[in-house]
Design a protein around this motif. Structure first.
Motif, PDB file in Angstrom:
ATOM      1  N   ILE A 113       0.843  -1.192   0.000  1.00  0.00           N
ATOM      2  CA  ILE A 113       0.000   0.000   0.000  1.00  0.00           C
ATOM      3  C   ILE A 113       0.878   1.241   0.000  1.00  0.00           C
ATOM      4  O   ILE A 113       1.831   1.357   0.772  1.00  0.00           O
ATOM      5  CB  ILE A 113      -0.959  -0.009   1.222  1.00  0.00           C
ATOM      6  N   SER A 114       0.558   2.173  -0.891  1.00  0.00           N
ATOM      7  CA  SER A 114       1.309   3.429  -0.953  1.00  0.00           C
ATOM      8  C   SER A 114       0.753   4.410   0.068  1.00  0.00           C
ATOM      9  O   SER A 114      -0.341   4.221   0.614  1.00  0.00           O
ATOM     10  CB  SER A 114       1.240   4.023  -2.356  1.00  0.00           C
ATOM     11  N   ARG A 115       1.485   5.470   0.312  1.00  0.00           N
ATOM     12  CA  ARG A 115       1.121   6.400   1.381  1.00  0.00           C
ATOM     13  C   ARG A 115      -0.153   7.188   1.079  1.00  0.00           C
ATOM     14  O   ARG A 115      -0.732   7.791   1.977  1.00  0.00           O
ATOM     15  CB  ARG A 115       2.289   7.341   1.708  1.00  0.00           C
ATOM     16  N   ASN A 116      -0.630   7.157  -0.183  1.00  0.00           N
ATOM     17  CA  ASN A 116      -1.908   7.803  -0.482  1.00  0.00           C
ATOM     18  C   ASN A 116      -3.048   6.788  -0.597  1.00  0.00           C
ATOM     19  O   ASN A 116      -4.151   7.128  -1.021  1.00  0.00           O
ATOM     20  CB  ASN A 116      -1.819   8.649  -1.756  1.00  0.00           C
ATOM     21  N   GLY A 117      -2.788   5.534  -0.216  1.00  0.00           N
ATOM     22  CA  GLY A 117      -3.835   4.532  -0.180  1.00  0.00           C
ATOM     23  C   GLY A 117      -3.983   3.696  -1.426  1.00  0.00           C
ATOM     24  O   GLY A 117      -4.740   2.716  -1.426  1.00  0.00           O
ATOM     25  N   VAL A 118      -3.292   4.040  -2.501  1.00  0.00           N
ATOM     26  CA  VAL A 118      -3.330   3.235  -3.721  1.00  0.00           C
ATOM     27  C   VAL A 118      -2.447   2.009  -3.527  1.00  0.00           C
ATOM     28  O   VAL A 118      -1.372   2.093  -2.928  1.00  0.00           O
ATOM     29  CB  VAL A 118      -2.858   4.057  -4.935  1.00  0.00           C
ATOM     30  N   VAL A 119      -2.895   0.876  -4.043  1.00  0.00           N
ATOM     31  CA  VAL A 119      -2.145  -0.355  -3.828  1.00  0.00           C
ATOM     32  C   VAL A 119      -1.016  -0.519  -4.845  1.00  0.00           C
ATOM     33  O   VAL A 119      -1.074  -0.002  -5.959  1.00  0.00           O
ATOM     34  CB  VAL A 119      -3.070  -1.593  -3.864  1.00  0.00           C
ATOM     35  N   PHE A 120       0.022  -1.241  -4.414  1.00  0.00           N
ATOM     36  CA  PHE A 120       1.115  -1.642  -5.293  1.00  0.00           C
ATOM     37  C   PHE A 120       0.815  -3.025  -5.860  1.00  0.00           C
ATOM     38  O   PHE A 120       0.305  -3.903  -5.152  1.00  0.00           O
ATOM     39  CB  PHE A 120       2.440  -1.728  -4.524  1.00  0.00           C
ATOM     40  N   TYR A 121       1.160  -3.228  -7.137  1.00  0.00           N
ATOM     41  CA  TYR A 121       1.149  -4.535  -7.781  1.00  0.00           C
ATOM     42  C   TYR A 121       2.587  -4.912  -8.102  1.00  0.00           C
ATOM     43  O   TYR A 121       3.478  -4.059  -8.121  1.00  0.00           O
ATOM     44  CB  TYR A 121       0.343  -4.511  -9.075  1.00  0.00           C
ATOM     45  N   ASN A 122       2.809  -6.195  -8.418  1.00  0.00           N
ATOM     46  CA  ASN A 122       4.168  -6.627  -8.763  1.00  0.00           C
ATOM     47  C   ASN A 122       4.492  -6.352 -10.235  1.00  0.00           C
ATOM     48  O   ASN A 122       3.778  -5.596 -10.909  1.00  0.00           O
ATOM     49  CB  ASN A 122       4.399  -8.095  -8.380  1.00  0.00           C
ATOM     50  N   GLN A 123       5.549  -6.948 -10.729  1.00  0.00           N
ATOM     51  CA  GLN A 123       6.102  -6.623 -12.040  1.00  0.00           C
ATOM     52  C   GLN A 123       5.473  -7.403 -13.193  1.00  0.00           C
ATOM     53  O   GLN A 123       5.993  -7.378 -14.304  1.00  0.00           O
ATOM     54  CB  GLN A 123       7.619  -6.868 -12.040  1.00  0.00           C
ATOM     55  N   TYR A 124       4.328  -8.033 -12.924  1.00  0.00           N
ATOM     56  CA  TYR A 124       3.711  -8.866 -13.958  1.00  0.00           C
ATOM     57  C   TYR A 124       2.325  -8.343 -14.327  1.00  0.00           C
ATOM     58  O   TYR A 124       1.546  -7.917 -13.477  1.00  0.00           O
ATOM     59  CB  TYR A 124       3.606 -10.318 -13.497  1.00  0.00           C
ATOM     60  N   ALA A 125       2.011  -8.430 -15.628  1.00  0.00           N
ATOM     61  CA  ALA A 125       0.675  -8.095 -16.109  1.00  0.00           C
ATOM     62  C   ALA A 125      -0.282  -9.261 -15.913  1.00  0.00           C
ATOM     63  O   ALA A 125      -1.497  -9.092 -15.847  1.00  0.00           O
ATOM     64  CB  ALA A 125       0.731  -7.714 -17.588  1.00  0.00           C
ATOM     65  N   GLY A 126       0.260 -10.469 -15.835  1.00  0.00           N
ATOM     66  CA  GLY A 126      -0.477 -11.705 -15.615  1.00  0.00           C
ATOM     67  C   GLY A 126       0.538 -12.750 -15.203  1.00  0.00           C
ATOM     68  O   GLY A 126       1.716 -12.418 -15.023  1.00  0.00           O
TER      69      GLY A 126
END
Length: 262
Positions: free
Chosen positions: A138-151
Motif C-alpha cells: 500500500i502506498s502512502r496515499n492509499g493506492v495499492v502496489f502490484y508486482n512486475q507482472y501483467a499476468g
C-alpha cells in the motif's frame, strides 16, 4: 566516491559487517549466494515501523494499531487526476503524459475495500514467499502496489502503454494500482521519499538514495537492501522503486507478508 569510502572504512574495521544473503529464485529452493558489498547491516535489527504510520493519508484510507500489527483499510481511490476516472468526476483529466504509444484500457476507477494487516516489527523470513497478482502493498496515499507482472509470468511490456500520466491504471474491476514509480508521489514528496509499505511491513522508497539513482543492480534479489534512511536513522531493510524491471519487488517478499483481503 561514497562507495570508495565505504570500502576503505570497511578494510579498517570502521563499518559494521557486510552480510551475504542467500538468494532464491521465485518458486525455487535454490540457496545460491549473491554477494552484495553495498548492503551494510546495522547492529539494530529489531525494527519498528510505527513512526512512519502518520505519513499515510489518502481518500478513504484509515489505519488502526492493535498490539504488534497495523491494519490498513483503503478504498483505493487515487488523490490525483487520471483519464480513468468517470468523466463526471472532478479528478477526470484526459491523458497528458509523455508516452507516444499510450492506449487507454477499457476500465474505470471504482471504489474498493482492501484490507492489509501488517506487522509493526518486520523481520527477514526464513522461507521467502513469492508475491501474487493483485495487491502486494500500500502506498502512502492509499493506492495499492502490484508486482512486475501483467499476468502469470507476463511482463509489463505492453501493459505499460496503458499507464496514465501518473503511471497507474485500473484493472477489470476498477482496482487502481501502481506497478512502477508513482510519479504523483515522487513529485510531491521527492524521489528519495518513503512511498509506502509492502505487505511484509518493509518500507518502499523512491529511486534516489544519498543523491544517487538506484538501479536494480544495486539491490538484492528481492529488490531491496539495508541502509540508513531519513525515517530510520539506525537502518532498516527497504525496497526501492527503480526505472528498470522488476520496478518495485523482485523474487518475492523479504519478510513474511501479512494478510491481504480485497
Amino acid at each position: 566516491m561514497k562507495k570508495f569510502l565505504k570500502k576503505v572504512l570497511l578494510i579498517f574495521g570502521l563499518l559494521p559487517m557486510v552480510v551475504f544473503t542467500g538468494i532464491g529464485c521465485e518458486n525455487s529452493d535454490d540457496n545460491s549466494v549473491i554477494e552484495d558489498e553495498e548492503t551494510t547491516v546495522p547492529e539494530v535489527t529489531d525494527y519498528d515501523i510505527s513512526s512512519i504510520l502518520s505519513k499515510f493519508e489518502g481518500t478513504g484510507l484509515s489505519y488502526a494499531v492493535n498490539a504488534n500489527t497495523v491494519t490498513f483499510t483503503t478504498k483505493d481511490l487515487p488523490d490525483h487526476s487520471s483519464p480513468y476516472w468517470p468523466v463526471s468526476n472532478p479528478l477526470y483529466e484526459a491523458y497528458n503524459g509523455t508516452n507516444p504509444n499510450w492506449n487507454q484500457n477499457p476500465n474505470e476507477i471504482s471504489e474498493q475495500n482492501i484490507v492489509f494487516t501488517i506487522s509493526l516489527n518486520p523481520s527477514e523470513a526464513a522461507n521467502k514467499q513469492a508475491t501474487g497478482l493483485g495487491p502486494i502493498g500500500i502506498s502512502r496515499n492509499g493506492v495499492v502496489f502490484y508486482n512486475q507482472y501483467a499476468g502469470p509470468d507476463q511482463p509489463l511490456t505492453n501493459e505499460i502503454d496503458s499507464f496514465d500520466q501518473w503511471l497507474g491504471h485500473p484493472q477489470r474491476i476498477g482496482q487502481y494500482h501502481y506497478h512502477i514509480e508513482p510519479t504523483y508521489l515522487t513529485q510531491q514528496f521527492g524521489e528519495d521519499a518513503f512511498l509506502g509499505l509492502l505487505a511484509d511491513g518493509f518500507p518502499v522508497y523512491g529511486p534516489l538514495e544519498d543523491g544517487e539513482i538506484i538501479t536494480s543492480s544495486d539491490l538484492d534479489a528481492y529488490h531491496g537492501h539495508t541502509t540508513v534512511t531519513p525515517d530510520f536513522p539506525e537502518g532498516i531493510y527497504h525496497y526501492h522503486i527503480t526505472a528498470d524491471d522488476p520496478y518495485i519487488n523482485g523474487n518475492g517478499y523479504f519478510g513474511t507478508p501479512g494478510n491481504i483481503s480485497n
